[in-house]
Design a protein around this motif. Structure first.
Motif, PDB file in Angstrom:
ATOM      1  N   THR A  49       0.838  -1.210   0.000  1.00  0.00           N
ATOM      2  CA  THR A  49       0.000   0.000   0.000  1.00  0.00           C
ATOM      3  C   THR A  49       0.866   1.250   0.000  1.00  0.00           C
ATOM      4  OG1 THR A  49      -0.266  -0.070   2.407  1.00  0.00           O
ATOM      5  CG2 THR A  49      -2.003  -1.082   1.083  1.00  0.00           C
ATOM      6  N   ILE A  50       1.986   1.201   0.680  1.00  0.00           N
ATOM      7  CA  ILE A  50       2.905   2.343   0.689  1.00  0.00           C
ATOM      8  C   ILE A  50       3.479   2.563  -0.704  1.00  0.00           C
ATOM      9  CG2 ILE A  50       5.116   3.168   1.586  1.00  0.00           C
ATOM     10  CD1 ILE A  50       4.361   1.724   4.221  1.00  0.00           C
ATOM     11  N   ALA A  51       3.696   1.492  -1.440  1.00  0.00           N
ATOM     12  CA  ALA A  51       4.262   1.591  -2.794  1.00  0.00           C
ATOM     13  C   ALA A  51       3.345   2.349  -3.749  1.00  0.00           C
ATOM     14  CB  ALA A  51       4.555   0.198  -3.333  1.00  0.00           C
ATOM     15  N   GLN A  52       2.063   2.477  -3.410  1.00  0.00           N
ATOM     16  CA  GLN A  52       1.123   3.210  -4.260  1.00  0.00           C
ATOM     17  C   GLN A  52       1.342   4.723  -4.190  1.00  0.00           C
ATOM     18  OE1 GLN A  52      -2.856   2.010  -3.210  1.00  0.00           O
ATOM     19  NE2 GLN A  52      -2.296  -0.133  -3.241  1.00  0.00           N
ATOM     20  N   LEU A  53       2.048   5.188  -3.181  1.00  0.00           N
ATOM     21  CA  LEU A  53       2.287   6.615  -3.016  1.00  0.00           C
ATOM     22  C   LEU A  53       3.413   7.068  -3.941  1.00  0.00           C
ATOM     23  CD1 LEU A  53       2.109   6.704   0.866  1.00  0.00           C
ATOM     24  CD2 LEU A  53       0.327   7.406  -0.738  1.00  0.00           C
ATOM     25  N   ASP A  54       3.382   8.333  -4.297  1.00  0.00           N
ATOM     26  CA  ASP A  54       4.406   8.919  -5.150  1.00  0.00           C
ATOM     27  C   ASP A  54       5.679   9.124  -4.321  1.00  0.00           C
ATOM     28  OD1 ASP A  54       6.040  10.527  -6.741  1.00  0.00           O
ATOM     29  OD2 ASP A  54       4.388  11.799  -7.411  1.00  0.00           O
ATOM     30  N   LYS A  55       6.723   8.393  -4.630  1.00  0.00           N
ATOM     31  CA  LYS A  55       7.972   8.442  -3.871  1.00  0.00           C
ATOM     32  C   LYS A  55       8.691   9.788  -3.996  1.00  0.00           C
ATOM     33  CE  LYS A  55       9.024   3.480  -4.029  1.00  0.00           C
ATOM     34  NZ  LYS A  55       7.694   3.085  -3.843  1.00  0.00           N
ATOM     35  N   LYS A  56       8.319  10.582  -4.973  1.00  0.00           N
ATOM     36  CA  LYS A  56       8.984  11.867  -5.192  1.00  0.00           C
ATOM     37  C   LYS A  56       8.339  13.006  -4.401  1.00  0.00           C
ATOM     38  CE  LYS A  56      10.541  10.531  -9.741  1.00  0.00           C
ATOM     39  NZ  LYS A  56      10.503  10.782 -11.176  1.00  0.00           N
ATOM     40  N   ARG A  57       7.198  12.712  -3.764  1.00  0.00           N
ATOM     41  CA  ARG A  57       6.492  13.741  -3.002  1.00  0.00           C
ATOM     42  C   ARG A  57       6.478  13.383  -1.518  1.00  0.00           C
ATOM     43  NH1 ARG A  57       0.893  13.370  -5.523  1.00  0.00           N
ATOM     44  NH2 ARG A  57       0.372  14.842  -3.891  1.00  0.00           N
ATOM     45  N   PRO A  58       6.628  14.383  -0.651  1.00  0.00           N
ATOM     46  CA  PRO A  58       6.556  14.109   0.789  1.00  0.00           C
ATOM     47  C   PRO A  58       5.200  13.516   1.160  1.00  0.00           C
ATOM     48  CG  PRO A  58       7.322  16.348   0.379  1.00  0.00           C
ATOM     49  CD  PRO A  58       6.867  15.791  -0.935  1.00  0.00           C
ATOM     50  N   VAL A  59       5.189  12.729   2.231  1.00  0.00           N
ATOM     51  CA  VAL A  59       3.967  12.103   2.728  1.00  0.00           C
ATOM     52  C   VAL A  59       3.717  12.588   4.150  1.00  0.00           C
ATOM     53  CG1 VAL A  59       2.845   9.928   3.323  1.00  0.00           C
ATOM     54  CG2 VAL A  59       4.314  10.056   1.303  1.00  0.00           C
ATOM     55  N   ILE A  60       2.511  13.055   4.390  1.00  0.00           N
ATOM     56  CA  ILE A  60       2.085  13.448   5.728  1.00  0.00           C
ATOM     57  C   ILE A  60       1.081  12.394   6.171  1.00  0.00           C
ATOM     58  CG2 ILE A  60       0.936  15.192   7.128  1.00  0.00           C
ATOM     59  CD1 ILE A  60       1.688  17.194   4.818  1.00  0.00           C
ATOM     60  N   VAL A  61       1.371  11.709   7.265  1.00  0.00           N
ATOM     61  CA  VAL A  61       0.462  10.688   7.792  1.00  0.00           C
ATOM     62  C   VAL A  61      -0.285  11.301   8.968  1.00  0.00           C
ATOM     63  CG1 VAL A  61       0.273   8.407   8.823  1.00  0.00           C
ATOM     64  CG2 VAL A  61       1.989   8.840   7.055  1.00  0.00           C
ATOM     65  N   TYR A  62      -1.614  11.145   8.948  1.00  0.00           N
ATOM     66  CA  TYR A  62      -2.465  11.783   9.928  1.00  0.00           C
ATOM     67  C   TYR A  62      -3.476  10.796  10.464  1.00  0.00           C
ATOM     68  CZ  TYR A  62      -5.912  15.044  11.784  1.00  0.00           C
ATOM     69  OH  TYR A  62      -6.778  15.701  12.583  1.00  0.00           O
ATOM     70  N   CYS A  63      -3.730  10.880  11.753  1.00  0.00           N
ATOM     71  CA  CYS A  63      -4.766  10.055  12.360  1.00  0.00           C
ATOM     72  C   CYS A  63      -5.436  10.863  13.461  1.00  0.00           C
ATOM     73  CB  CYS A  63      -4.164   8.784  12.963  1.00  0.00           C
ATOM     74  SG  CYS A  63      -5.406   7.709  13.691  1.00  0.00           S
ATOM     75  N   ALA A  64      -6.734  10.743  13.545  1.00  0.00           N
ATOM     76  CA  ALA A  64      -7.484  11.387  14.622  1.00  0.00           C
ATOM     77  C   ALA A  64      -8.437  10.381  15.204  1.00  0.00           C
ATOM     78  CB  ALA A  64      -8.248  12.591  14.091  1.00  0.00           C
ATOM     79  N   ASP A  65      -8.543  10.360  16.497  1.00  0.00           N
ATOM     80  CA  ASP A  65      -9.490   9.472  17.155  1.00  0.00           C
ATOM     81  C   ASP A  65     -10.828  10.198  17.188  1.00  0.00           C
ATOM     82  OD1 ASP A  65     -10.908   7.697  18.636  1.00  0.00           O
ATOM     83  OD2 ASP A  65      -9.553   7.717  20.349  1.00  0.00           O
ATOM     84  N   THR A  66     -11.780   9.723  16.396  1.00  0.00           N
ATOM     85  CA  THR A  66     -13.071  10.396  16.284  1.00  0.00           C
ATOM     86  C   THR A  66     -14.069   9.881  17.296  1.00  0.00           C
ATOM     87  OG1 THR A  66     -13.803   8.836  14.592  1.00  0.00           O
ATOM     88  CG2 THR A  66     -12.749  10.875  13.841  1.00  0.00           C
ATOM     89  N   ARG A  67     -13.640   9.023  18.174  1.00  0.00           N
ATOM     90  CA  ARG A  67     -14.550   8.448  19.160  1.00  0.00           C
ATOM     91  C   ARG A  67     -14.349   9.039  20.514  1.00  0.00           C
ATOM     92  NH1 ARG A  67     -13.967   2.444  16.708  1.00  0.00           N
ATOM     93  NH2 ARG A  67     -14.444   3.198  14.680  1.00  0.00           N
TER      94      ARG A  67
END
Length: 67
Positions: A49-67
């Motif tokens: 799944t990570i390989a689907q991302l564009d390796k030339k662009r930075p990646v910001i990973v975000y998570c929020a607990d909505t509960r």
């Protein structure tokens, strides 16, 4: 190398073309997510799944607990 960023840095990075990845469960993503975010649930985060991302662009990973 992972590093923390604040919301101002996130805005700047997105304006410059960074990818925003939310690791919320799919149900939570459907109900609540940031505009333009890509959903890859944490349980599905794999090298494939990570390989689907564009390796030339930075990646910001975000998570929020909505509960």
């Amino acid at each position: 190398m992972p590093q923390g960023v604040d919301r101002y840095q996130v805005r700047e990075m997105l304006a410059e073309g960074a990818q925003l990845v939310e690791v919320l469960p799919e149900e939570d993503y459907e109900s609540w997510h940031l505009p333009g975010a890509i959903n890859i649930p944490l349980k599905d985060l794999t090298p494939d799944t990570i390989a689907q991302l564009d390796k030339k662009r930075p990646v910001i990973v975000y998570c929020a607990d909505t509960r």
